[in-house]
Scaffold this active site. Sequence first.
Site, mmCIF file in Angstrom:
data_model
loop_
_atom_site.group_PDB
_atom_site.id
_atom_site.type_symbol
_atom_site.label_atom_id
_atom_site.label_comp_id
_atom_site.label_asym_id
_atom_site.label_seq_id
_atom_site.Cartn_x
_atom_site.Cartn_y
_atom_site.Cartn_z
ATOM 1 C CG ASP A 11 -1.770 1.241 1.355
ATOM 2 O OD1 ASP A 11 -1.655 2.148 0.504
ATOM 3 O OD2 ASP A 11 -2.556 1.309 2.321
ATOM 4 C CE1 TYR A 56 -4.233 10.526 -12.519
ATOM 5 C CE2 TYR A 56 -4.633 12.131 -14.259
ATOM 6 C CZ TYR A 56 -3.956 11.030 -13.777
ATOM 7 O OH TYR A 56 -2.985 10.428 -14.557
ATOM 8 N N PRO A 114 2.629 10.690 -19.352
ATOM 9 C CG PRO A 114 2.196 8.507 -18.774
ATOM 10 C CD PRO A 114 2.508 9.837 -18.175
ATOM 11 C CB VAL A 166 -2.146 5.306 -21.843
ATOM 12 C CG1 VAL A 166 -1.703 3.940 -22.362
ATOM 13 C CG2 VAL A 166 -0.975 6.283 -21.829
#
Length: 252
Positions: free
Chosen positions: A61, A156, A186, A189
Amino acid sequence: MNRLEGNVAIVTGGAQGIGAAYAHALAAEGARIVIADVLDGTAVAQAIEAEGGQAISVWTDVSDEASTQAMVDAAVERFGRVDILVNNAAIYASLSLKSFEKIDIAEWDKVMAVNVRGPFICARAVVPVMRENGYGRIVNISSGTPFKGTPNLMHYVTSKGAILALTRALAREVGGDGICVNTLAPGLVLSEGVIENADMRDALTAPVLASRAIKRDQMPEDLIAPLIFLSSTDCAFMTGETVVVDGGSVMH
């Protein structure tokens, strides 16, 4: 091939999706792999070993300090060292798109715990081992979204913006120890998780594709060469940097 021969790499979130692709790619270059995930990474480790590599799976975790220390201890016990940390574990594909007013405080805190605290305490656990060897590569995984201010994913986007700052600050602190810290960012994706989240896929795919200079979907394989570069001696004089790999949607 074998650019990472003798190296030991920890890949957080390596039990599936892009993380599993990273683990396979690092192994193909000769690294011994530690798959650290709250999911069972045994199948990925076994697949790597079937291909002739060496790998273990460790339940981890990344938001928990004791768990991340146990992850590093397991790596050292099995392989004797840690050279590479890929901070890939993050909450993303399971999120639903929503305006910032509708983001629950508990959900915000959970995203921050995994996406920001996770890389921080993973780095804190692994740096002493790297420092002993005078060598290390930390690759933090961010996103193209902080450069765009992508709407309806504020928690996010904020977390991935924090990774850019974390990378720069950490690079300043450990550069003298032979440790390079860089970010791989990225674009959208088509990973397993994104494909399974139909709402996210349908809402984001078309506008993201339209914004790219290279007009095609991004696949996990598009990230492999940049990852290997940032994980190897090739980036020996590069630290604190962010490499955006998104087909030219973001240019900075």
